[in-house]
Design an enzyme around this catalytic site. Structure first.
Site, PDB file in Angstrom:
ATOM      1  N   CYS A 102     -25.002   5.128 -10.546  1.00  0.00           N
ATOM      2  CA  CYS A 102     -24.135   6.298 -10.729  1.00  0.00           C
ATOM      3  C   CYS A 102     -24.930   7.515 -11.186  1.00  0.00           C
ATOM      4  O   CYS A 102     -25.441   7.569 -12.314  1.00  0.00           O
ATOM      5  CB  CYS A 102     -23.034   5.991 -11.736  1.00  0.00           C
ATOM      6  SG  CYS A 102     -21.873   7.354 -12.000  1.00  0.00           S
ATOM      7  N   TYR A 121      -5.521   6.126   5.838  1.00  0.00           N
ATOM      8  CA  TYR A 121      -5.652   5.266   4.656  1.00  0.00           C
ATOM      9  C   TYR A 121      -4.922   3.936   4.829  1.00  0.00           C
ATOM     10  O   TYR A 121      -5.507   2.856   4.653  1.00  0.00           O
ATOM     11  CB  TYR A 121      -5.130   5.977   3.401  1.00  0.00           C
ATOM     12  CG  TYR A 121      -4.981   5.029   2.238  1.00  0.00           C
ATOM     13  CD1 TYR A 121      -6.088   4.670   1.482  1.00  0.00           C
ATOM     14  CD2 TYR A 121      -3.748   4.464   1.929  1.00  0.00           C
ATOM     15  CE1 TYR A 121      -5.975   3.767   0.438  1.00  0.00           C
ATOM     16  CE2 TYR A 121      -3.623   3.556   0.893  1.00  0.00           C
ATOM     17  CZ  TYR A 121      -4.740   3.213   0.151  1.00  0.00           C
ATOM     18  OH  TYR A 121      -4.614   2.316  -0.877  1.00  0.00           O
ATOM     19  N   CYS A 150     -18.932  -0.644 -16.342  1.00  0.00           N
ATOM     20  CA  CYS A 150     -18.972  -0.387 -14.899  1.00  0.00           C
ATOM     21  C   CYS A 150     -20.090  -1.184 -14.227  1.00  0.00           C
ATOM     22  O   CYS A 150     -21.256  -1.097 -14.645  1.00  0.00           O
ATOM     23  CB  CYS A 150     -19.169   1.107 -14.643  1.00  0.00           C
ATOM     24  SG  CYS A 150     -19.275   1.521 -12.889  1.00  0.00           S
ATOM     25  N   GLU A 167       0.813  -1.210   0.000  1.00  0.00           N
ATOM     26  CA  GLU A 167       0.000   0.000   0.000  1.00  0.00           C
ATOM     27  C   GLU A 167       0.850   1.265   0.000  1.00  0.00           C
ATOM     28  O   GLU A 167       0.523   2.244  -0.676  1.00  0.00           O
ATOM     29  CB  GLU A 167      -0.958   0.001   1.199  1.00  0.00           C
ATOM     30  CG  GLU A 167      -2.112  -0.968   1.060  1.00  0.00           C
ATOM     31  CD  GLU A 167      -2.992  -0.677  -0.133  1.00  0.00           C
ATOM     32  OE1 GLU A 167      -3.097   0.489  -0.539  1.00  0.00           O
ATOM     33  OE2 GLU A 167      -3.581  -1.624  -0.669  1.00  0.00           O
ATOM     34  N   CYS A 178     -13.319   3.345 -13.820  1.00  0.00           N
ATOM     35  CA  CYS A 178     -13.757   4.723 -13.562  1.00  0.00           C
ATOM     36  C   CYS A 178     -12.545   5.644 -13.521  1.00  0.00           C
ATOM     37  O   CYS A 178     -12.248   6.278 -12.515  1.00  0.00           O
ATOM     38  CB  CYS A 178     -14.532   4.771 -12.246  1.00  0.00           C
ATOM     39  SG  CYS A 178     -15.469   6.288 -11.989  1.00  0.00           S
ATOM     40  N   ASP A 238      -8.794   6.576  -1.070  1.00  0.00           N
ATOM     41  CA  ASP A 238      -7.660   7.139  -1.808  1.00  0.00           C
ATOM     42  C   ASP A 238      -8.218   7.908  -3.002  1.00  0.00           C
ATOM     43  O   ASP A 238      -9.435   8.127  -3.115  1.00  0.00           O
ATOM     44  CB  ASP A 238      -6.683   6.037  -2.233  1.00  0.00           C
ATOM     45  CG  ASP A 238      -7.251   5.127  -3.327  1.00  0.00           C
ATOM     46  OD1 ASP A 238      -8.470   5.215  -3.620  1.00  0.00           O
ATOM     47  OD2 ASP A 238      -6.479   4.319  -3.889  1.00  0.00           O
ATOM     48  N   CYS A 269     -17.854   3.500 -18.896  1.00  0.00           N
ATOM     49  CA  CYS A 269     -19.132   3.384 -18.192  1.00  0.00           C
ATOM     50  C   CYS A 269     -19.931   2.154 -18.609  1.00  0.00           C
ATOM     51  O   CYS A 269     -20.703   1.604 -17.820  1.00  0.00           O
ATOM     52  CB  CYS A 269     -19.961   4.650 -18.406  1.00  0.00           C
ATOM     53  SG  CYS A 269     -19.170   6.144 -17.729  1.00  0.00           S
TER      54      CYS A 269
END
Length: 471
Positions: A270, A182, A264, A96, A254, A200, A261
């Protein structure tokens, strides 16, 4: 040696800028339909849309996890054994932190090399920062970030010093140096299945589009709102997978300028996609772009000081020469790392002024006085180098100064006021293999190339003279 001292789409014009949008969004927007913040302030702009409905939450969880199970990328830190919490926690931590600095493609190889060298937290804690840097250069910007020495190393030492048990909850993780909200959320949810969110840049983008949030995503108040939204969505049974799915969606589908899209899994939920289909603002208008803070410009005179035993610059025994290095303070930019002597300047200055400034610094800090205890063999400007940090643009004027002391190396003295100056002299071979930051290594390479060119210039005319004589 005496001394060690104390990172097919369709383009349409909005009313204010060009935006790249998914091919699935084909309707034209009406002039002037940019997303607008509330006149009463950005907090109110988001308050009315903060909560997901229960049905939406369930649909998003199911759709996103199903998509993730079928489409997730095969990454080494995702292969870690769930039954080995300690190793998985450590592996997730390392991955990370790396992923916060650079792209996944770059991280994979670096992560594998890191885990081969330091497979456990304990082994990492035993390594010196100099050795860490020596093994993999400057870590590609991962060991030294924004002037701070790698956080994993500092955190590992603290955990081992306090008993060696890897923290498993978000509250205990945030007590470790370098672990913020985070990273703590990532480790706690992915490695230890704690139902906590993480946010994030990818997550912010997905959430902003799901809820058409046009507030400044960098504003501290708005950031808290994003954490609240993410907390509503996180799946209590598979929190780690859900968090990774949300980040994966932002990274691969995204995306900032070319969202797919049609692919997605949550396009039905959305709001940005729905608005764009009706001729409203584009999906890519969310979140709004934020102007980055301007970098601070700094200027420094850098002196690569080489102390020679032989007075012959061309034929001197390079391996017996010593380079003077100073250690930066333990706090602040590049804390605790070694560099060549340097002085910050208020503005760009002539060569004469830079040299005078360096001379004053050398005399005050190391008792090096040209008229008393050393002779100059070579002194020349090498060139300029600009090193970029996230918040600083450092322009360095580099010079090489080769001297011969009128006495032994013990002529060098620490600062009379017994300040925090720490220094050492190292040989050419040791300097070449030391763990140096990319900026310091670049300066050293510049000087070496300059000296090679100088030697070639000095030798070639001599060869030409001898050749003419033989004729």
């Amino acid at each position: 040696m005496p001394n060690t001292r104390t990172a097919t789409t369709t383009t349409r014009k909005s009313s204010s800028k060009n935006v790249t949008n998914s091919s699935t969004i084909v309707s034209k927007r009406k002039r002037g339909q940019n997303p607008k913040p509330s006149e009463t302030g950005q907090v109110e702009d988001i308050e009315d849309i903060l909560n997901f409905k229960e049905q939406e939450i369930g649909e998003i969880r199911v759709s996103l996890l199903d998509w993730y199970d079928k489409n997730k990328r095969d990454l080494p830190w995702r292969r870690l054994d769930n039954d080995d919490g300690e190793r998985k926690g450590y592996g997730v931590w390392v991955s990370e932190v790396m992923l916060q600095q650079t792209q996944v493609a770059t991280v994979i190889d670096y992560y594998n090399r890191w885990m081969d060298k330091w497979p456990t937290l304990y082994l990492l804690s035993l390594a010196s920062i100099e050795f860490l840097l020596e093994v993999d250069g400057d870590g590609g910007g991962l060991l030294v970030r924004d002037g701070e020495v790698v956080y994993e190393w500092k955190g590992a030492k603290k955990i081992i010093e306090e008993g060696g048990k890897f923290p498993r909850t978000i509250s205990s993780l945030k007590k470790v140096p370098g672990i913020g909200d985070y990273t703590a959320g990532a480790i706690a949810s992915i490695a230890f299945n704690e139902s906590v969110p993480l946010v994030d840049g990818n997550v912010v983008r997905v959430l902003a589009r799901l809820r058409t949030i046009s507030a400044n995503p960098k504003d501290s108040v708005i950031v808290k709102k994003f954490w609240r939204l993410a907390g509503q969505l996180v799946d209590p049974c598979r929190p780690g997978d859900f968090n990774q799915a949300l980040m994966e969606l932002g990274a691969t589908v995204c995306t900032p300028t070319s969202p797919s899209c049609s692919k997605c899994p949550v396009s039905t939920q959305c709001q940005a996609f729905s608005q764009s289909q009706q001729g409203g603002p584009l999906v890519t208008d969310y979140p709004p772009k934020v102007i980055k803070a301007k970098q601070r410009n700094e200027i420094a005179a850098v002196c690569v000081l080489e102390i020679k035993e032989s007075r012959n610059y061309v034929e001197g025994a390079h391996n017996s020469n010593q380079y003077l290095l100073v250690k930066r303070p333990d706090k602040g930019l590049l804390a605790g790392l070694w560099e060549f002597p340097s002085v910050l300047l208020e503005k760009e200055a002539s060569m004469a002024i830079r040299r005078k400034t360096i001379d004053i610094f050398l005399k005050k800090s190391f008792n090096l006085n040209l008229t008393e205890n050393y002779e100059v063999i070579l002194r020349d400007d090498v060139g300029e180098y600009v090193h970029i940090f996230s918040h600083i643009r450092l322009k360095m004027f580099v010079e090489v100064l080769v001297i011969q002391l009128k006495g032994a190396l013990n002529l060098l003295q620490s600062s009379p006021d017994e300040g925090s100056m720490v220094w050492k002299c190292v040989g050419r071979n040791e300097l070449s293999s030391m763990g140096l930051t990319s900026g310091v290594r670049k300066v050293y390479t510049m000087v070496e190339k300059f000296k090679e060119n100088s030697q070639t210039t000095a030798i070639c005319p001599l060869k030409a003279t001898k050749s003419r004589k033989r004729r």
